[in-house]
Design an enzyme around this catalytic site. Structure first.
Site, PDB file in Angstrom:
ATOM      1  N   ASN A  68       9.583 -27.891  -9.187  1.00  0.00           N
ATOM      2  CA  ASN A  68       9.017 -26.850  -8.533  1.00  0.00           C
ATOM      3  C   ASN A  68       8.166 -27.509  -7.374  1.00  0.00           C
ATOM      4  O   ASN A  68       7.399 -28.070  -7.809  1.00  0.00           O
ATOM      5  CB  ASN A  68       8.208 -25.921  -9.401  1.00  0.00           C
ATOM      6  CG  ASN A  68       7.517 -24.924  -8.869  1.00  0.00           C
ATOM      7  OD1 ASN A  68       7.541 -24.579  -7.622  1.00  0.00           O
ATOM      8  ND2 ASN A  68       6.583 -24.302  -9.499  1.00  0.00           N
ATOM      9  N   TRP A  69       8.673 -27.355  -6.258  1.00  0.00           N
ATOM     10  CA  TRP A  69       7.756 -28.150  -5.160  1.00  0.00           C
ATOM     11  C   TRP A  69       6.558 -27.405  -5.007  1.00  0.00           C
ATOM     12  O   TRP A  69       5.710 -27.554  -3.927  1.00  0.00           O
ATOM     13  CB  TRP A  69       8.568 -28.342  -3.969  1.00  0.00           C
ATOM     14  CG  TRP A  69       9.850 -29.197  -4.196  1.00  0.00           C
ATOM     15  CD1 TRP A  69      10.192 -29.747  -5.187  1.00  0.00           C
ATOM     16  CD2 TRP A  69      10.620 -29.810  -3.038  1.00  0.00           C
ATOM     17  NE1 TRP A  69      11.080 -30.753  -5.128  1.00  0.00           N
ATOM     18  CE2 TRP A  69      11.682 -30.640  -3.704  1.00  0.00           C
ATOM     19  CE3 TRP A  69      11.014 -29.659  -1.893  1.00  0.00           C
ATOM     20  CZ2 TRP A  69      12.583 -31.229  -3.061  1.00  0.00           C
ATOM     21  CZ3 TRP A  69      11.946 -30.030  -1.138  1.00  0.00           C
ATOM     22  CH2 TRP A  69      12.741 -30.955  -1.524  1.00  0.00           C
ATOM     23  N   LYS A  70       6.586 -26.207  -5.225  1.00  0.00           N
ATOM     24  CA  LYS A  70       5.326 -25.239  -4.907  1.00  0.00           C
ATOM     25  C   LYS A  70       5.029 -25.288  -3.556  1.00  0.00           C
ATOM     26  O   LYS A  70       6.180 -25.312  -2.787  1.00  0.00           O
ATOM     27  CB  LYS A  70       3.996 -25.730  -5.534  1.00  0.00           C
ATOM     28  CG  LYS A  70       4.177 -25.899  -7.309  1.00  0.00           C
ATOM     29  CD  LYS A  70       2.949 -26.111  -7.961  1.00  0.00           C
ATOM     30  CE  LYS A  70       3.239 -26.390  -9.242  1.00  0.00           C
ATOM     31  NZ  LYS A  70       2.054 -26.440 -10.085  1.00  0.00           N
TER      32      LYS A  70
ATOM     33  N   HIS B 164       6.334 -17.526 -12.631  1.00  0.00           N
ATOM     34  CA  HIS B 164       5.300 -18.782 -12.890  1.00  0.00           C
ATOM     35  C   HIS B 164       3.953 -18.263 -13.043  1.00  0.00           C
ATOM     36  O   HIS B 164       3.120 -17.155 -12.294  1.00  0.00           O
ATOM     37  CB  HIS B 164       5.504 -19.632 -11.591  1.00  0.00           C
ATOM     38  CG  HIS B 164       4.908 -20.739 -11.730  1.00  0.00           C
ATOM     39  ND1 HIS B 164       3.426 -21.240 -11.594  1.00  0.00           N
ATOM     40  CD2 HIS B 164       5.504 -22.077 -11.781  1.00  0.00           C
ATOM     41  CE1 HIS B 164       3.436 -22.488 -11.836  1.00  0.00           C
ATOM     42  NE2 HIS B 164       4.569 -22.847 -12.160  1.00  0.00           N
TER      43      HIS B 164
ATOM     44  N   SER C 182       2.653 -30.723 -16.707  1.00  0.00           N
ATOM     45  CA  SER C 182       2.518 -32.248 -16.542  1.00  0.00           C
ATOM     46  C   SER C 182       3.459 -33.012 -16.846  1.00  0.00           C
ATOM     47  O   SER C 182       3.275 -34.232 -17.432  1.00  0.00           O
ATOM     48  CB  SER C 182       1.066 -32.351 -16.923  1.00  0.00           C
ATOM     49  OG  SER C 182      -0.044 -31.826 -16.289  1.00  0.00           O
TER      50      SER C 182
ATOM     51  N   GLU D 119       5.385 -22.850 -20.272  1.00  0.00           N
ATOM     52  CA  GLU D 119       4.407 -23.656 -19.488  1.00  0.00           C
ATOM     53  C   GLU D 119       3.064 -23.089 -19.818  1.00  0.00           C
ATOM     54  O   GLU D 119       2.592 -22.260 -19.501  1.00  0.00           O
ATOM     55  CB  GLU D 119       4.736 -23.095 -18.019  1.00  0.00           C
ATOM     56  CG  GLU D 119       5.834 -23.498 -17.574  1.00  0.00           C
ATOM     57  CD  GLU D 119       5.906 -24.122 -16.105  1.00  0.00           C
ATOM     58  OE1 GLU D 119       6.264 -25.233 -15.622  1.00  0.00           O
ATOM     59  OE2 GLU D 119       5.371 -23.177 -15.106  1.00  0.00           O
TER      60      GLU D 119
ATOM     61  N   GLY E  84      -0.410 -28.839 -13.817  1.00  0.00           N
ATOM     62  CA  GLY E  84      -1.306 -29.434 -13.011  1.00  0.00           C
ATOM     63  C   GLY E  84      -2.392 -30.237 -13.316  1.00  0.00           C
ATOM     64  O   GLY E  84      -3.232 -30.650 -12.569  1.00  0.00           O
TER      65      GLY E  84
ATOM     66  N   GLU F 243       1.112 -19.289 -11.664  1.00  0.00           N
ATOM     67  CA  GLU F 243       0.442 -19.293 -10.365  1.00  0.00           C
ATOM     68  C   GLU F 243       0.568 -17.819  -9.689  1.00  0.00           C
ATOM     69  O   GLU F 243      -0.351 -17.472  -9.220  1.00  0.00           O
ATOM     70  CB  GLU F 243       0.781 -20.500  -9.544  1.00  0.00           C
ATOM     71  CG  GLU F 243       0.253 -21.800 -10.087  1.00  0.00           C
ATOM     72  CD  GLU F 243       0.936 -22.844  -9.767  1.00  0.00           C
ATOM     73  OE1 GLU F 243       1.698 -22.996  -8.779  1.00  0.00           O
ATOM     74  OE2 GLU F 243       0.682 -23.989 -10.378  1.00  0.00           O
TER      75      GLU F 243
ATOM     76  N   GLY G 111       6.286 -29.757 -11.630  1.00  0.00           N
ATOM     77  CA  GLY G 111       5.652 -29.668 -10.495  1.00  0.00           C
ATOM     78  C   GLY G 111       5.295 -30.906  -9.767  1.00  0.00           C
ATOM     79  O   GLY G 111       6.194 -31.647  -9.093  1.00  0.00           O
ATOM     80  N   GLY G 112       4.152 -31.421 -10.093  1.00  0.00           N
ATOM     81  CA  GLY G 112       3.780 -32.703  -9.683  1.00  0.00           C
ATOM     82  C   GLY G 112       4.813 -33.782  -9.277  1.00  0.00           C
ATOM     83  O   GLY G 112       4.892 -34.447  -8.223  1.00  0.00           O
TER      84      GLY G 112
HETATM   85  C1  PEP Z   1       4.910 -26.354 -12.604  1.00  0.00           C
HETATM   86  O1  PEP Z   1       4.658 -26.172 -11.453  1.00  0.00           O
HETATM   87  O2  PEP Z   1       5.749 -25.295 -13.230  1.00  0.00           O
HETATM   88  C2  PEP Z   1       4.188 -27.425 -13.267  1.00  0.00           C
HETATM   89  C3  PEP Z   1       4.640 -27.500 -14.617  1.00  0.00           C
HETATM   90  O3  PEP Z   1       3.618 -28.135 -12.539  1.00  0.00           O
HETATM   91  P1  PEP Z   1       3.158 -29.765 -13.157  1.00  0.00           P
HETATM   92  O4  PEP Z   1       4.274 -30.338 -13.533  1.00  0.00           O
HETATM   93  O5  PEP Z   1       2.431 -30.282 -11.915  1.00  0.00           O
HETATM   94  O6  PEP Z   1       2.332 -29.574 -14.326  1.00  0.00           O
END
Ligand code: PEP
Length: 258
Positions: A11-13, A101, A219, A173, A179, A103, A240-241
């Protein structure tokens, strides 16, 4: 028990313009072997403005990575300024669409009902929803985690046919781990993923529960992926990251080798 092929999704957000997106996908493809992609399904979820460019690179270079989106509206078209429809995504060969998600729920007020409309619209357009659920730290500490997760799962899947539920992906999640660098322990993540699977089983039957893929997200890094992926009810990761760093994302995909 159905044979569930793992799905690792990036997930590049809201990161990468379309030039950067092309570079990122090319660098990722250099780091992956044919064996990696045969063992694991991989999807990447760039911002909407990058989708056409990334689709072109994936097709031109025959890179077997699935294209994904981060969100969509539930209507096929109409007066919804600023929104993107499932029809538009389907036309770009998008295979997976993240919905719900945290966010989106937190910053844009998405409700379980909205998520449910999106799940059904994504399925109607022959794409696979990755429906994200997860609790806040306050909910976990107050002992409300189970109720919250079960409600998110069941309300998100209202009206989805039993025979279809097994084709979906649910991403667990925990919001406190997204994050933040704080990953749920493999045992904690397994416990909630098992709860999600048994909830699906009770409502939609054993076939659906045995087939549905459940990802963990929060994470995930190359160092934590192997132990998380070894859990019985974890069939993949939503990342994500680390998905923005091609070497790290490739190493997460190669969790079997670590
Ligand atoms: C996400 O964006 O769904 C996520 C899990 O991000 P991260 O891996 O950065 O925690």
């Amino acid at each position: 028990m159905a044979d569930r092929k793992p799905l690792i999704s990036g997930n590049w957000k809201m990161n990468c313009n379309h030039f950067e997106a092309i570079q990122l996908v090319q660098k990722l493809s250099y780091g992956l072997t044919k064996d990696d992609i045969e063992a694991v399904d991989v999807s990447i979820h760039p911002p909407f403005t990058d989708l056409r460019s990334v689709q072109t690179v994936l097709e031109a270079d025959k890179i077997p990575i699935a294209l994904g989106a981060q969100n969509c509206h539930w209507e096929a078209k109409g007066a919804f300024t600023g929104e993107i429809s499932p029809t538009m995504l389907q036309k770009l060969s998008v295979s997976y669409v993240i919905c719900g998600h945290s966010e989106r729920r937190q910053h844009f007020g998405e409700t379980n009902e909205d998520v449910n409309r999106k799940v059904k619209a994504i399925l109607k357009h022959e794409m696979t929803p990755i429906m994200a659920v997860g609790e806040t730290l306050e909910q976990r500490e107050a002992g409300e985690m189970e109720d919250h997760i079960v409600t998110q799962v069941l309300e998100g899947l209202v009206g989805v046919k039993k025979a279809t539920v097994g084709e979906l992906v649910v991403a667990y999640e925990p919001i406190w781990a997204i994050g933040t660098g704080a990953t749920a322990t493999p045992d904690d993540a397994q416990e909630v993923c098992a709860l999600i699977r048994s909830t699906i089983g009770e409502k939609f039957g054993a076939d659906a529960a045995g087939s549905i893929r459940i990802q963990y997200g929060g994470s995930v890094k190359p160092g934590t992926a192997p132990e998380l992926m070894a859990q019985a009810d974890i069939d993949g990761a939503l990342i994500g990251g680390a998905s923005l760093v091609p070497e790290d994302f490739a190493h997460c995909i190669q969790y079997r080798l670590r």
